[in-house]
Design a protein around this motif. Structure first.
Motif, PDB file in Angstrom:
ATOM      1  N   MET A  13       0.843  -1.196   0.000  1.00  0.00           N
ATOM      2  CA  MET A  13       0.000   0.000   0.000  1.00  0.00           C
ATOM      3  C   MET A  13       0.881   1.250   0.000  1.00  0.00           C
ATOM      4  O   MET A  13       2.022   1.244   0.443  1.00  0.00           O
ATOM      5  N   VAL A  14       0.315   2.357  -0.475  1.00  0.00           N
ATOM      6  CA  VAL A  14       1.029   3.621  -0.490  1.00  0.00           C
ATOM      7  C   VAL A  14       1.195   4.144   0.928  1.00  0.00           C
ATOM      8  O   VAL A  14       0.242   4.213   1.691  1.00  0.00           O
ATOM      9  N   GLN A  15       2.422   4.498   1.283  1.00  0.00           N
ATOM     10  CA  GLN A  15       2.689   4.987   2.629  1.00  0.00           C
ATOM     11  C   GLN A  15       2.277   6.453   2.779  1.00  0.00           C
ATOM     12  O   GLN A  15       1.834   6.881   3.838  1.00  0.00           O
ATOM     13  N   ASN A  16       2.395   7.224   1.728  1.00  0.00           N
ATOM     14  CA  ASN A  16       2.114   8.650   1.788  1.00  0.00           C
ATOM     15  C   ASN A  16       1.422   9.041   0.493  1.00  0.00           C
ATOM     16  O   ASN A  16       1.917   8.757  -0.598  1.00  0.00           O
ATOM     17  N   GLU A  17       0.239   9.674   0.624  1.00  0.00           N
ATOM     18  CA  GLU A  17      -0.519  10.018  -0.576  1.00  0.00           C
ATOM     19  C   GLU A  17       0.288  10.899  -1.516  1.00  0.00           C
ATOM     20  O   GLU A  17       0.133  10.842  -2.732  1.00  0.00           O
ATOM     21  N   LYS A  18       1.192  11.700  -0.964  1.00  0.00           N
ATOM     22  CA  LYS A  18       2.018  12.558  -1.793  1.00  0.00           C
ATOM     23  C   LYS A  18       2.891  11.746  -2.732  1.00  0.00           C
ATOM     24  O   LYS A  18       3.193  12.176  -3.849  1.00  0.00           O
ATOM     25  N   ASP A  19       3.290  10.558  -2.294  1.00  0.00           N
ATOM     26  CA  ASP A  19       4.129   9.709  -3.136  1.00  0.00           C
ATOM     27  C   ASP A  19       3.394   9.213  -4.371  1.00  0.00           C
ATOM     28  O   ASP A  19       4.022   8.760  -5.329  1.00  0.00           O
ATOM     29  N   ALA A  20       2.065   9.256  -4.345  1.00  0.00           N
ATOM     30  CA  ALA A  20       1.262   8.734  -5.450  1.00  0.00           C
ATOM     31  C   ALA A  20       0.920   9.807  -6.464  1.00  0.00           C
ATOM     32  O   ALA A  20       0.102   9.577  -7.354  1.00  0.00           O
ATOM     33  N   ARG A  21       1.546  10.978  -6.392  1.00  0.00           N
ATOM     34  CA  ARG A  21       1.211  12.098  -7.274  1.00  0.00           C
ATOM     35  C   ARG A  21       2.465  12.685  -7.911  1.00  0.00           C
ATOM     36  O   ARG A  21       3.513  12.751  -7.290  1.00  0.00           O
ATOM     37  N   ILE A  22       2.313  13.098  -9.166  1.00  0.00           N
ATOM     38  CA  ILE A  22       3.307  13.946  -9.818  1.00  0.00           C
ATOM     39  C   ILE A  22       2.549  14.992 -10.629  1.00  0.00           C
ATOM     40  O   ILE A  22       1.386  14.798 -10.988  1.00  0.00           O
ATOM     41  N   ALA A  23       3.217  16.093 -10.937  1.00  0.00           N
ATOM     42  CA  ALA A  23       2.559  17.165 -11.682  1.00  0.00           C
ATOM     43  C   ALA A  23       3.606  18.011 -12.381  1.00  0.00           C
ATOM     44  O   ALA A  23       4.767  18.087 -11.965  1.00  0.00           O
ATOM     45  N   ASN A  24       3.175  18.646 -13.468  1.00  0.00           N
ATOM     46  CA  ASN A  24       3.978  19.691 -14.119  1.00  0.00           C
ATOM     47  C   ASN A  24       3.017  20.771 -14.592  1.00  0.00           C
ATOM     48  O   ASN A  24       1.846  20.778 -14.202  1.00  0.00           O
ATOM     49  N   ARG A  25       3.464  21.667 -15.455  1.00  0.00           N
ATOM     50  CA  ARG A  25       2.596  22.771 -15.851  1.00  0.00           C
ATOM     51  C   ARG A  25       1.520  22.345 -16.842  1.00  0.00           C
ATOM     52  O   ARG A  25       0.629  23.143 -17.164  1.00  0.00           O
ATOM     53  N   HIS A  26       1.584  21.086 -17.302  1.00  0.00           N
ATOM     54  CA  HIS A  26       0.586  20.601 -18.249  1.00  0.00           C
ATOM     55  C   HIS A  26      -0.438  19.660 -17.601  1.00  0.00           C
ATOM     56  O   HIS A  26      -1.627  19.730 -17.901  1.00  0.00           O
ATOM     57  N   PHE A  27       0.041  18.741 -16.735  1.00  0.00           N
ATOM     58  CA  PHE A  27      -0.816  17.671 -16.233  1.00  0.00           C
ATOM     59  C   PHE A  27      -0.539  17.379 -14.756  1.00  0.00           C
ATOM     60  O   PHE A  27       0.534  17.695 -14.227  1.00  0.00           O
ATOM     61  N   ARG A  28      -1.503  16.691 -14.131  1.00  0.00           N
ATOM     62  CA  ARG A  28      -1.349  16.144 -12.796  1.00  0.00           C
ATOM     63  C   ARG A  28      -1.762  14.675 -12.858  1.00  0.00           C
ATOM     64  O   ARG A  28      -2.788  14.322 -13.454  1.00  0.00           O
ATOM     65  N   VAL A  29      -0.960  13.808 -12.252  1.00  0.00           N
ATOM     66  CA  VAL A  29      -1.219  12.363 -12.265  1.00  0.00           C
ATOM     67  C   VAL A  29      -1.362  11.873 -10.835  1.00  0.00           C
ATOM     68  O   VAL A  29      -0.549  12.216  -9.965  1.00  0.00           O
TER      69      VAL A  29
ATOM     70  N   VAL B 157       4.259   2.736  -4.351  1.00  0.00           N
ATOM     71  CA  VAL B 157       4.414   3.835  -5.301  1.00  0.00           C
ATOM     72  C   VAL B 157       5.546   4.738  -4.840  1.00  0.00           C
ATOM     73  O   VAL B 157       5.685   5.019  -3.655  1.00  0.00           O
ATOM     74  N   ARG B 158       6.340   5.183  -5.817  1.00  0.00           N
ATOM     75  CA  ARG B 158       7.391   6.143  -5.498  1.00  0.00           C
ATOM     76  C   ARG B 158       7.521   7.111  -6.672  1.00  0.00           C
ATOM     77  O   ARG B 158       7.199   6.770  -7.829  1.00  0.00           O
ATOM     78  N   SER B 159       7.971   8.297  -6.388  1.00  0.00           N
ATOM     79  CA  SER B 159       8.213   9.288  -7.426  1.00  0.00           C
ATOM     80  C   SER B 159       9.694   9.627  -7.443  1.00  0.00           C
ATOM     81  O   SER B 159      10.382   9.499  -6.435  1.00  0.00           O
ATOM     82  N   SER B 160      10.171  10.075  -8.616  1.00  0.00           N
ATOM     83  CA  SER B 160      11.594  10.386  -8.752  1.00  0.00           C
ATOM     84  C   SER B 160      11.803  11.332  -9.921  1.00  0.00           C
ATOM     85  O   SER B 160      10.954  11.443 -10.822  1.00  0.00           O
ATOM     86  N   ARG B 161      12.912  12.031  -9.927  1.00  0.00           N
ATOM     87  CA  ARG B 161      13.321  12.842 -11.061  1.00  0.00           C
ATOM     88  C   ARG B 161      14.086  11.957 -12.038  1.00  0.00           C
ATOM     89  O   ARG B 161      14.726  10.981 -11.655  1.00  0.00           O
ATOM     90  N   PHE B 162      14.038  12.342 -13.320  1.00  0.00           N
ATOM     91  CA  PHE B 162      14.763  11.561 -14.334  1.00  0.00           C
ATOM     92  C   PHE B 162      15.131  12.492 -15.486  1.00  0.00           C
ATOM     93  O   PHE B 162      14.625  13.608 -15.602  1.00  0.00           O
ATOM     94  N   ARG B 163      15.992  11.990 -16.353  1.00  0.00           N
ATOM     95  CA  ARG B 163      16.341  12.688 -17.583  1.00  0.00           C
ATOM     96  C   ARG B 163      16.647  11.660 -18.654  1.00  0.00           C
ATOM     97  O   ARG B 163      17.338  10.661 -18.403  1.00  0.00           O
ATOM     98  N   ASP B 164      16.099  11.860 -19.857  1.00  0.00           N
ATOM     99  CA  ASP B 164      16.403  10.993 -20.987  1.00  0.00           C
ATOM    100  C   ASP B 164      16.455  11.842 -22.256  1.00  0.00           C
ATOM    101  O   ASP B 164      16.564  13.065 -22.181  1.00  0.00           O
ATOM    102  N   ARG B 165      16.372  11.225 -23.427  1.00  0.00           N
ATOM    103  CA  ARG B 165      16.530  11.957 -24.683  1.00  0.00           C
ATOM    104  C   ARG B 165      15.404  12.955 -24.956  1.00  0.00           C
ATOM    105  O   ARG B 165      15.560  13.846 -25.794  1.00  0.00           O
ATOM    106  N   LEU B 166      14.282  12.814 -24.270  1.00  0.00           N
ATOM    107  CA  LEU B 166      13.187  13.748 -24.455  1.00  0.00           C
ATOM    108  C   LEU B 166      13.256  14.920 -23.485  1.00  0.00           C
ATOM    109  O   LEU B 166      12.474  15.859 -23.603  1.00  0.00           O
ATOM    110  N   GLY B 167      14.139  14.844 -22.510  1.00  0.00           N
ATOM    111  CA  GLY B 167      14.257  15.915 -21.538  1.00  0.00           C
ATOM    112  C   GLY B 167      14.209  15.407 -20.111  1.00  0.00           C
ATOM    113  O   GLY B 167      14.362  14.210 -19.850  1.00  0.00           O
ATOM    114  N   SER B 168      13.966  16.310 -19.176  1.00  0.00           N
ATOM    115  CA  SER B 168      13.898  15.944 -17.761  1.00  0.00           C
ATOM    116  C   SER B 168      12.465  16.073 -17.280  1.00  0.00           C
ATOM    117  O   SER B 168      11.637  16.758 -17.875  1.00  0.00           O
TER     118      SER B 168
END
Length: 795
Positions: free
Chosen positions: A1-17, A62-73
């Motif tokens: 189970m998710v330990q923290n609801e914040k861990d189950a979310r990501i967002a940018n200026r276009h979308f929120r998941v 669920v966990r969130s993280s920063r990443f970078r690949d050929r499409l950007g960060s």
């Protein structure tokens, strides 16, 4: 189970998941709060069972993280789910990029049991209305699909038309895990990607795989209600791969992209595919090919006769390649020249090069005939049926039995066997580096390596094997060799230079020749339209060879124009030696390829696109070239579009010049209209009216200045228009200059020829001066018009 609801979310200026661990689904909202995806999930389809995160017992983390690949960060949400029986672990990655209005999903499945399992497919995206899944697409009415290969360029489907629905779960021999969606609405199928249409000026959503090196990407799409789409993206692994205990397999990444209009959405998707796979861009073939009039009866003598003719008449205009096609080989699998090529293929390449051209060659690298050494001595290198017998291959209808009397019988190289892989590398190395061919055309893949029923290595899918084969060929051929792909470029993007995107069915008499450009399914016009956005992004498009021998002059102009407007490979398939002078000149007028694809301005209006616009930008100016085709051989037609559909400004005035008729059409504003006679084209250049003299067209190249004009400059203080034109030494052509004001014809006035050292001026219309430019000893001729002097009445 998710330990923290914040861990189950990501967002940018276009979308929120947000991932809901209780439902096993995710929600995607736009930045303003409007929904994009409701109750999306992922599924793995095994032979023994189906594992869906929203059905059954899974433990989620669920966990969130920063990443970078050929499409950007950006930010990534990773959902790790293990089923209650500890048989499978599913890892779903949902990525948001800082600067990309898109969501990218990828699913990995790990066999955590102690037994091997058979995997048929993974669904990185499942939005099914029966489970409450919705892709929110306001105003959606149509969809553009894609086909597996060149012979199917997809369709423009209007939702509510049941004729476009699929009848079963089997598509071209690929067994999908899902049939049509439940309910009264039709389900349509697409390969690789699809685009949703809500209007030419409305927001559009594109759905598509960014890569297909592990699986064949397929989509099922339906519209269960207005503004709502159901979609399943399934990554298919034919012929069914063995996932060994402890092993992991991925779905390939899948993109949901959003843009302001359908053109921007499709182009952004293709651009993302290109960046992901480091696409090879910019290499094009301007050449001649032996296939369409010799078929398999090609000979060394015929190839060299055409090469010698081309050296005299076409090389100065940009022809670079001479390509020998099917028929030169001893057998499929024995690629040395037969009795019609007594000097062998290395000598042929040398003699083509001596004519000043790059030699090209056709191969079907996986097809092995019975008389070959490979068949006689290395049958362990060949594909086998599930029962262990050798698998025969051939271009017979799906489900048909191989003909018992085929002579010789054909089989297929299985490159998952190390010996076969080594043989393929040696073959391509010999063709490219020993024989010296600088272009290789790869064909016959659909019914050979992609039709495997079993591989030597059962852990490999057909997509992975096909990708591996092209990797072998690219490494052996080197980066300088142009590889022309006649297979699914969606698998091999980044390794190939150009791809055949049309049906290529020019066999028979005049009707067949015309059909292949404008009437057949996946004809040149249709492919140039539906697949325009791939060109110069993922690869160079090839929309067919120019074969004019059986066509009228009007038809020949139309066929040449659709090839030129594609921006891709420009090849003749005619016997050059007996081509009439006008048709030879038509071919010259599309050499060399400009390299940029025209936009089909009627993309969603019909199945075959017949109206294209290309914006040309040079240092000395910018203009639009618009082509309007009439495929009907009996009735004329009229095309009319508001200027904004061509990317022009409604409030401005434009000067229109008809290239093939060499006529000044006049000033247009608000809309462009063209009457097109049966079986022909109207090709217009449209220049914004500037109020001063300006070039509006030429008769040298269909893009009317993009190739043959180096510079144009207006000097207001001296009232002089000067330019530099380029062309082959010993030739000439015309440029046409519009001059404002009223310049009526008068007896003895300024209508006579005005000769200068290397150019001649003549008023040919009250507002048009013809500049006849000669290239005597140089390929570069300066010219100028002193307007006051030109229009000064004679004494």
């Amino acid at each position: 189970m998710v330990q923290n609801e914040k861990d189950a979310r990501i967002a940018n200026r276009h979308f929120r998941v947000f991932f809901d661990s209780n439902r096993g689904t995710y929600v995607i909202r736009r930045s303003g709060g409007a929904p994009l995806v409701t109750n999306g999930t992922t599924t793995a389809n095994f032979r023994s069972d189906t594992y869906a995160l929203n059905i059954g017992a899974f433990r989620h983390s669920v966990r969130s993280s920063r990443f970078r690949d050929r499409l950007g960060s950006g930010d990534r949400l990773t959902v790790t789910s293990r089923d209650a029986n500890d048989r499978i672990q599913v890892d779903l990655d949902i990525a948001l990029y800082d600067d990309l209005p898109a969501i990218v999903l990828e699913t990995h499945c790990t066999n955590v049991s102690d037994r091997d399992a058979i995997v048929h497919g993974i669904e990185p995206l499942r939005i099914a209305d029966a489970a409450g899944g919705i892709l929110h697409a306001p105003g959606v009415t149509k969809c553009i699909t894609n086909g597996e290969m060149y012979y199917d360029d997809g369709m423009i489907h209007s939702f509510g038309n049941r004729e476009g629905g699929i009848a079963s779960s089997s598509q071209k021999g690929i067994d999908l895990s899902n049939g049509p969606f439940h309910g009264p609405n039709e389900t349509i199928h697409s390969w690789w990607n699809a685009g949703l249409f809500s209007g030419y000026d409305a927001e559009s959503i594109v759905l598509g795989y960014l890569g297909n090196d592990r699986s064949l990407g397929t989509l099922l799409i339906s519209r269960p209600a207005p503004d709502r789409i159901a979609v399943i993206a399934e990554s298919v692994y034919p012929p069914g791969i063995v996932l060994e205990a402890g092993s992991t397999i991925g779905s390939n990444r899948f993109m949901i992209g959003v843009a302001a209009n359908p053109y921007a959405a499709l182009e952004a998707y293709a651009g993302a595919v290109a960046r992901t796979n480091e696409a090879r861009q910019g290499s094009r073939i301007d050449g001649w090919c032996s296939w369409f009039y010799t078929l398999a009866q090609v000979s060394e003598e015929e190839v060299l006769a055409n090469a010698a003719f081309a050296a005299r008449h076409l090389k100065p205009y940009g022809l670079e390649y001479i390509q020998v096609d099917e028929g030169y080989q001893r057998w499929h699998g024995d690629w040395e020249g037969n009795e019609r090529f007594p000097g062998g293929m290395k000598r042929l390449a040398d003699r083509i090069r001596a004519c000043g051209f790059k030699p090209g060659i056709w191969i079907s690298p996986y097809v092995i005939s019975e008389p070959t050494e490979v068949f006689r001595e290395h049958q362990d290198w060949l594909l086998r049926n599930p029962d262990g017998s050798l698998q025969r291959v051939g271009n017979w209808p799906p489900g048909a039995e191989p003909p018992a009397d085929e002579n010789p019988k054909r089989y297929c190289l299985d490159i998952t066997h190390p010996g076969a892989a080594g043989w393929l590398h040696h073959l391509i190395d010999r063709i490219a580096n020993d024989w010296g061919f600088e272009m290789i055309k790869v064909d016959f893949v659909a019914w050979s390596i992609l039709a495997a029923k079993r591989y030597h290595d059962p852990t490999q899918s057909s997509a992975a094997v096909y990708r591996r084969g092209m990797e072998i060929m690219r490494k052996a051929a080197g980066d300088r060799c142009h590889i022309f792909e006649c297979g699914p470029g969606a698998i091999t993007v980044g390794l190939i230079d150009s791809m055949r995107v049309e049906l290529d069915s020019n066999y028979g008499f005049a009707d067949a020749a015309w059909n292949t450009y404008f009437l057949d399914q996946a004809c040149s016009a249709s492919a140039a339209g539906k697949r325009y956005y791939f060109h110069n992004r993922t690869w160079t498009n090839d929309v067919d060879h120019l074969c004019t021998h059986l066509l009228t002059h009007d038809q020949s102009e139309a066929a040449a124009t659709i090839i030129a407007m594609s921006g891709g490979n420009t090849m003749s398939g005619d016997r050059l030696l007996q081509l009439d002078p006008y048709k030879l000149d038509i071919f010259r007028k599309i050499l060399p390829s400009y390299g940029e694809a025209a936009t089909p301005i009627d993309l969603f209006d019909a199945e075959t696109q017949t109206c294209f616009a290309l914006h040309v930008e040079k240092e000395f100016g910018a203009w639009t070239v618009a082509a309007f085709f009439n495929p009907d051989l009996a009735e004329p037609t009229e095309k009319r579009f508001p200027l904004e559909r061509l990317g022009l400004q409604q409030a401005k005035t434009y000067l229109a010049w008809d290239f093939w008729r060499q006529q000044f059409i006049g000033e247009i504003s608000g809309a462009v209209a063209a009457e097109i006679p049966p079986g022909s084209v109207r090709l217009l250049s449209l220049h914004e009216e500037t109020g001063r003299p300006q070039v509006i067209g030429t008769d040298r190249h269909v893009l009317q200045g993009a190739i043959e004009i180096e510079r144009v400059e207006w000097n207001d203080s001296t009232q002089t228009l000067s330019g530099i034109s380029v062309g082959p030494p010993g030739t000439s052509h015309n440029a046409y200059v519009h001059v404002p004001g009223d310049h009526p014809w008068t007896w003895g006035g300024y209508v006579l020829f005005q000769d200068h050292e290397a150019f001649t001026l003549k008023l040919v219309h009250p507002n048009v001066i013809q500049v006849y430019v000669r290239f005597d000893d140089s390929g570069r001729t300066p010219w100028r018009i002193d307007v006051d002097e030109f229009f000064r009445a004679p004494a």
